[in-house]
Write a protein that holds these residues in place. Structure first.
Motif, PDB file in Angstrom:
ATOM      1  N   ALA A  87      39.080  38.347   4.712  1.00  0.00           N
ATOM      2  CA  ALA A  87      39.663  37.046   5.036  1.00  0.00           C
ATOM      3  C   ALA A  87      40.244  36.422   3.767  1.00  0.00           C
ATOM      4  O   ALA A  87      39.959  36.875   2.653  1.00  0.00           O
ATOM      5  CB  ALA A  87      38.601  36.117   5.626  1.00  0.00           C
ATOM      6  N   GLN A  88      41.020  35.392   3.969  1.00  0.00           N
ATOM      7  CA  GLN A  88      41.478  34.571   2.855  1.00  0.00           C
ATOM      8  C   GLN A  88      40.679  33.273   2.888  1.00  0.00           C
ATOM      9  O   GLN A  88      40.574  32.638   3.947  1.00  0.00           O
ATOM     10  CB  GLN A  88      42.961  34.287   2.955  1.00  0.00           C
ATOM     11  CG  GLN A  88      43.806  35.504   2.691  1.00  0.00           C
ATOM     12  CD  GLN A  88      45.284  35.195   2.760  1.00  0.00           C
ATOM     13  OE1 GLN A  88      45.727  34.360   3.546  1.00  0.00           O
ATOM     14  NE2 GLN A  88      46.075  35.888   1.944  1.00  0.00           N
ATOM     15  N   ILE A  89      40.141  32.913   1.739  1.00  0.00           N
ATOM     16  CA  ILE A  89      39.384  31.668   1.617  1.00  0.00           C
ATOM     17  C   ILE A  89      40.280  30.692   0.843  1.00  0.00           C
ATOM     18  O   ILE A  89      40.700  30.971  -0.278  1.00  0.00           O
ATOM     19  CB  ILE A  89      38.059  31.868   0.848  1.00  0.00           C
ATOM     20  CG1 ILE A  89      37.283  33.082   1.369  1.00  0.00           C
ATOM     21  CG2 ILE A  89      37.234  30.586   0.884  1.00  0.00           C
ATOM     22  CD1 ILE A  89      36.788  32.966   2.767  1.00  0.00           C
ATOM     23  N   VAL A  90      40.557  29.565   1.474  1.00  0.00           N
ATOM     24  CA  VAL A  90      41.407  28.550   0.855  1.00  0.00           C
ATOM     25  C   VAL A  90      40.530  27.361   0.476  1.00  0.00           C
ATOM     26  O   VAL A  90      39.869  26.767   1.311  1.00  0.00           O
ATOM     27  CB  VAL A  90      42.519  28.083   1.821  1.00  0.00           C
ATOM     28  CG1 VAL A  90      43.386  27.015   1.164  1.00  0.00           C
ATOM     29  CG2 VAL A  90      43.369  29.271   2.261  1.00  0.00           C
ATOM     30  N   GLU A  91      40.525  27.069  -0.831  1.00  0.00           N
ATOM     31  CA  GLU A  91      39.781  25.904  -1.336  1.00  0.00           C
ATOM     32  C   GLU A  91      40.739  24.727  -1.397  1.00  0.00           C
ATOM     33  O   GLU A  91      41.741  24.763  -2.122  1.00  0.00           O
ATOM     34  CB  GLU A  91      39.199  26.183  -2.710  1.00  0.00           C
ATOM     35  CG  GLU A  91      38.385  25.039  -3.256  1.00  0.00           C
ATOM     36  CD  GLU A  91      37.817  25.315  -4.639  1.00  0.00           C
ATOM     37  OE1 GLU A  91      37.244  24.379  -5.234  1.00  0.00           O
ATOM     38  OE2 GLU A  91      37.943  26.446  -5.143  1.00  0.00           O
ATOM     39  N   VAL A 135      33.786  25.942  10.085  1.00  0.00           N
ATOM     40  CA  VAL A 135      34.560  25.435   8.957  1.00  0.00           C
ATOM     41  C   VAL A 135      33.593  24.953   7.879  1.00  0.00           C
ATOM     42  O   VAL A 135      32.630  24.256   8.157  1.00  0.00           O
ATOM     43  CB  VAL A 135      35.488  24.289   9.407  1.00  0.00           C
ATOM     44  CG1 VAL A 135      36.223  23.687   8.226  1.00  0.00           C
ATOM     45  CG2 VAL A 135      36.473  24.799  10.451  1.00  0.00           C
ATOM     46  N   GLN A 136      33.833  25.364   6.661  1.00  0.00           N
ATOM     47  CA  GLN A 136      33.009  24.961   5.524  1.00  0.00           C
ATOM     48  C   GLN A 136      33.644  23.741   4.850  1.00  0.00           C
ATOM     49  O   GLN A 136      34.871  23.602   4.844  1.00  0.00           O
ATOM     50  CB  GLN A 136      32.911  26.105   4.515  1.00  0.00           C
ATOM     51  CG  GLN A 136      32.420  27.411   5.097  1.00  0.00           C
ATOM     52  CD  GLN A 136      30.942  27.403   5.397  1.00  0.00           C
ATOM     53  OE1 GLN A 136      30.158  26.874   4.635  1.00  0.00           O
ATOM     54  NE2 GLN A 136      30.564  27.968   6.522  1.00  0.00           N
ATOM     55  N   ASN A 137      32.843  22.888   4.268  1.00  0.00           N
ATOM     56  CA  ASN A 137      33.328  21.690   3.602  1.00  0.00           C
ATOM     57  C   ASN A 137      34.327  22.040   2.492  1.00  0.00           C
ATOM     58  O   ASN A 137      34.001  22.761   1.570  1.00  0.00           O
ATOM     59  CB  ASN A 137      32.147  20.901   3.023  1.00  0.00           C
ATOM     60  CG  ASN A 137      32.579  19.565   2.476  1.00  0.00           C
ATOM     61  OD1 ASN A 137      33.509  18.948   2.976  1.00  0.00           O
ATOM     62  ND2 ASN A 137      31.905  19.115   1.443  1.00  0.00           N
ATOM     63  N   LEU A 138      35.535  21.547   2.615  1.00  0.00           N
ATOM     64  CA  LEU A 138      36.641  21.730   1.673  1.00  0.00           C
ATOM     65  C   LEU A 138      37.147  23.173   1.577  1.00  0.00           C
ATOM     66  O   LEU A 138      37.859  23.529   0.647  1.00  0.00           O
ATOM     67  CB  LEU A 138      36.276  21.219   0.281  1.00  0.00           C
ATOM     68  CG  LEU A 138      35.980  19.720   0.173  1.00  0.00           C
ATOM     69  CD1 LEU A 138      35.606  19.353  -1.248  1.00  0.00           C
ATOM     70  CD2 LEU A 138      37.169  18.894   0.640  1.00  0.00           C
ATOM     71  N   PHE A 139      36.773  24.027   2.519  1.00  0.00           N
ATOM     72  CA  PHE A 139      37.252  25.411   2.546  1.00  0.00           C
ATOM     73  C   PHE A 139      37.777  25.748   3.924  1.00  0.00           C
ATOM     74  O   PHE A 139      37.296  25.244   4.923  1.00  0.00           O
ATOM     75  CB  PHE A 139      36.122  26.397   2.207  1.00  0.00           C
ATOM     76  CG  PHE A 139      35.709  26.381   0.771  1.00  0.00           C
ATOM     77  CD1 PHE A 139      36.348  27.193  -0.159  1.00  0.00           C
ATOM     78  CD2 PHE A 139      34.683  25.564   0.342  1.00  0.00           C
ATOM     79  CE1 PHE A 139      35.962  27.182  -1.493  1.00  0.00           C
ATOM     80  CE2 PHE A 139      34.290  25.548  -0.984  1.00  0.00           C
ATOM     81  CZ  PHE A 139      34.928  26.361  -1.909  1.00  0.00           C
ATOM     82  N   GLN A 140      38.755  26.621   3.960  1.00  0.00           N
ATOM     83  CA  GLN A 140      39.233  27.195   5.214  1.00  0.00           C
ATOM     84  C   GLN A 140      39.117  28.703   5.117  1.00  0.00           C
ATOM     85  O   GLN A 140      39.389  29.288   4.063  1.00  0.00           O
ATOM     86  CB  GLN A 140      40.702  26.841   5.459  1.00  0.00           C
ATOM     87  CG  GLN A 140      40.965  25.403   5.789  1.00  0.00           C
ATOM     88  CD  GLN A 140      42.454  25.183   6.038  1.00  0.00           C
ATOM     89  OE1 GLN A 140      43.291  25.998   5.676  1.00  0.00           O
ATOM     90  NE2 GLN A 140      42.768  24.063   6.663  1.00  0.00           N
ATOM     91  N   ILE A 141      38.698  29.325   6.200  1.00  0.00           N
ATOM     92  CA  ILE A 141      38.641  30.780   6.280  1.00  0.00           C
ATOM     93  C   ILE A 141      39.773  31.199   7.208  1.00  0.00           C
ATOM     94  O   ILE A 141      39.787  30.821   8.376  1.00  0.00           O
ATOM     95  CB  ILE A 141      37.276  31.254   6.795  1.00  0.00           C
ATOM     96  CG1 ILE A 141      36.171  30.774   5.853  1.00  0.00           C
ATOM     97  CG2 ILE A 141      37.250  32.771   6.935  1.00  0.00           C
ATOM     98  CD1 ILE A 141      34.773  31.047   6.345  1.00  0.00           C
TER      99      ILE A 141
END
Length: 149
Positions: free
Chosen positions: A142-146, A106-112
């Motif tokens: 993928a969808q990247i959600v900020e 998991v990336q900071n403030l992002f969801q894959i």
């Protein structure tokens, strides 16, 4: 809205680097181009990336993103896709272990989300009468959600 190409590239690199092997040897992962001085006959390149805006249905920015993962294998007289398919299976098992999960941090403030393989192709490039480079390209989307902080 932020550029999310780096988010997907870092997540894929982090998941694959050091986790691929063939015949008990590490298969290195490089970003775009093999590093100078490396003589690997089998390696993985993170290659072409694309992004498209997804229709916004919430308060978050959503981006459709994809990355090409190239498996490169320099061979001698005999040509076989067995090695490419072995590495391809490892990549898919790492990145998409089940239909509803992915293997990326998991990336900071992002969801894959919605990670899937959207394409795959093999190629044979002859470099001499006795040597070839076999290549398999897997496109991961993928969808990247900020998320808002």
């Amino acid at each position: 809205m932020r550029d999310t190409m780096d988010i997907l590239q870092m997540a894929v690199f982090g998941a694959l680097n050091g986790n691929l092997s063939y015949n008990s040897a590490n298969v290195p992962v490089y970003d775009e181009k093999k590093e100078v001085g490396q003589n690997d006959n089998l390696y993985v390149l993170l290659s072409t990336q694309q992004e498209n805006d997804n229709p916004q249905t919430s308060d978050a920015f959503i981006t459709d993103s994809s990355i090409d993962i190239e498996i490169m294998h320099k061979t001698g007289f005999e040509v076989s896709k067995k090695v490419l398919n072995n590495i391809s299976n490892q990549i898919l098992e790492i990145l998409i272990p089940t239909p509803s999960t992915n293997g990326m941090a998991v990336q900071n403030l992002f969801q894959i989300q919605n990670v899937r393989r959207t394409a795959s192709i093999t190629r044979n490039l002859s470099i001499s009468e006795t040597q070839s480079i076999l290549q398999k390209i897997i496109t991961i989307s993928a969808q990247i959600v900020e998320q808002n902080p």
